[in-house]
Design an enzyme around this catalytic site. Structure first.
Site, PDB file in Angstrom:
ATOM      1  N   ARG A  35       0.848  -1.183   0.000  1.00  0.00           N
ATOM      2  CA  ARG A  35       0.000   0.000   0.000  1.00  0.00           C
ATOM      3  C   ARG A  35       0.888   1.240   0.000  1.00  0.00           C
ATOM      4  NH1 ARG A  35      -3.725   3.243   2.879  1.00  0.00           N
ATOM      5  NH2 ARG A  35      -5.838   2.416   2.777  1.00  0.00           N
ATOM      6  N   THR A  88       2.506   4.541   1.001  1.00  0.00           N
ATOM      7  CA  THR A  88       2.495   5.207   2.302  1.00  0.00           C
ATOM      8  C   THR A  88       1.811   6.551   2.144  1.00  0.00           C
ATOM      9  OG1 THR A  88       4.767   5.666   1.717  1.00  0.00           O
ATOM     10  CG2 THR A  88       4.405   4.267   3.637  1.00  0.00           C
ATOM     11  N   ASN A  89       1.110   6.951   3.155  1.00  0.00           N
ATOM     12  CA  ASN A  89       0.482   8.261   3.204  1.00  0.00           C
ATOM     13  C   ASN A  89      -0.514   8.487   2.095  1.00  0.00           C
ATOM     14  OD1 ASN A  89       2.597   8.851   5.143  1.00  0.00           O
ATOM     15  ND2 ASN A  89       3.858   8.848   3.320  1.00  0.00           N
ATOM     16  N   CYS A  90      -1.194   7.444   1.702  1.00  0.00           N
ATOM     17  CA  CYS A  90      -2.211   7.572   0.677  1.00  0.00           C
ATOM     18  C   CYS A  90      -3.480   7.040   1.314  1.00  0.00           C
ATOM     19  CB  CYS A  90      -1.803   6.726  -0.524  1.00  0.00           C
ATOM     20  SG  CYS A  90      -2.750   7.065  -1.972  1.00  0.00           S
ATOM     21  N   PHE A  91      -4.502   7.889   1.401  1.00  0.00           N
ATOM     22  CA  PHE A  91      -5.666   7.490   2.185  1.00  0.00           C
ATOM     23  C   PHE A  91      -6.916   7.330   1.340  1.00  0.00           C
ATOM     24  CE2 PHE A  91      -2.835  10.160   4.723  1.00  0.00           C
ATOM     25  CZ  PHE A  91      -2.403   9.215   5.619  1.00  0.00           C
TER      26      PHE A  91
END
Lengths: 124, 93, 112
Positions: C107, C109-112
């Site tokens: 996934r 990182t820092n992707c929401f």
């Protein structure tokens, strides 16, 4: 990703070797996080941190990810202000022209200015 | 505009040396934890002359370290005050 | 723990968000199966993006979030494809999350 507040200038000072501890990787992760939030980023390598810039790293032999390869992708994440302290490079016999990634070699005085112009400074 | 620098390492680490290279006139330097072992030697450092020097009293007391007159002892509450008086802080750890 | 069942009955372990637990488990068949569980049929246009992502990950060890993904696709596949609207059509919702999942990457990182 939308930025709710105006971006801050964040300076990261990376002073650790790439594979001797988790600090160099942690610093890179913080840089990438800050970049995802579209902050204004300076990344500075000092002291043993300049070893992260050594060319021809092949950390597969110790089952680690190539940190310098990740650093080389930073422009894609809009991190373009990357510096290395000249004194730290020369003390380790590293030639600024033959590093794994392009960095701006700079003096300690220039780093002092970066700090003064930053909202937040992280050192690790 | 000024910066609060904190150092928590002995001279075996180059954290203090790095900090002194980039700290500028008017900045404050606070020695905490094992950093307080450098309290007596730091005063001889040319770059330290332009800085305001502090050491965390709890940490010097714990280690039996006495401070030279140029290093001001402060407690945790004053540490917080000091942090508020500066635009930013850098932890050299 | 959820898993993906292949035609040879091999079970591929997935994490709670549907990403591969072991990146070595990836194969085109795995990508197809993951895609159909997201109601996507993988076409040539999808595969070339997945190839770009896999090559990038092999080279850098990074899973790009949206902005770097757009720039990466622009560099590798041309400016007409390096646009969020193009990637949104291929990978609806959140292209960075979805494309990295189908490419067998962690996934971002820092992707929401």
């Amino acid at each position: 990703m939308s930025t709710l507040q105006s971006p801050k200038t964040i300076t990261f000072i990376s002073r650790s070797t790439p594979y001797g501890s988790g600090r160099a990787k942690a610093c890179l992760d913080m840089v990438l996080s800050a970049a995802a939030f579209e902050q204004k980023i300076n990344l500075v390598f000092m002291d043993d941190g300049v070893w992260q810039l050594q060319a021809a790293q092949k950390p597969k032999s110790i089952d680690a990810k190539d940190l310098s390869a990740a650093l080389s992708a930073l422009p894609l994440f809009d991190v373009n202000n990357i510096f290395a302290e000249s004194k730290s490079l020369s003390a380790r016999d590293l030639d600024p022209a033959s590093l794994a990634i392009g960095v701006k070699a700079c003096s300690a005085e220039a780093i002092a200015v970066l700090i003064r112009e930053s909202d937040v400074v992280y050192q690790l | 505009m000024s910066t609060l620098h904190t150092v928590n390492k002995t001279a075996a680490d180059d954290a203090l040396a790095a900090c002194l290279r980039v700290a500028t006139s008017g900045d404050s330097l606070l020695l905490i934890e094992d950093g307080v072992y450098q309290a007596s030697t730091i005063t001889g450092h040319p770059q330290a002359q332009v800085l305001k020097l502090f050491a965390l009293k709890e940490d010097t007391d714990a280690r039996g370290i006495s401070l030279p007159s140029s290093v001001t002892p402060i407690d945790y509450a004053q540490f917080v005050e000091l942090a508020c008086q500066h635009s930013r802080s850098v932890s050299w750890f | 723990m959820s898993q993906l069942l292949l035609h040879n009955h091999k079970a591929i372990p997935l994490d709670k968000d549907g990403y591969l637990r072991c990146l070595e488990d990836w194969s085109p068949e795995v990508a197809d199966k993951l895609a159909s569980s997201e109601s996507i049929t993988l076409l040539e246009a999808h595969w070339e993006v997945l190839d770009v992502l896999r090559e990038f990950y092999q080279r850098t060890g990074l899973s790009p979030a949206m902005r770097p993904l757009v720039k990466l696709v622009a560099t590798e596949l041309g400016a007409d494809k390096g646009r969020s609207i193009y990637l949104m059509k291929l990978f609806p919702g959140n292209p960075a999350l979805l494309a990295s999942k189908l490419a067998g990457l962690p996934r971002p990182t820092n992707c929401f």
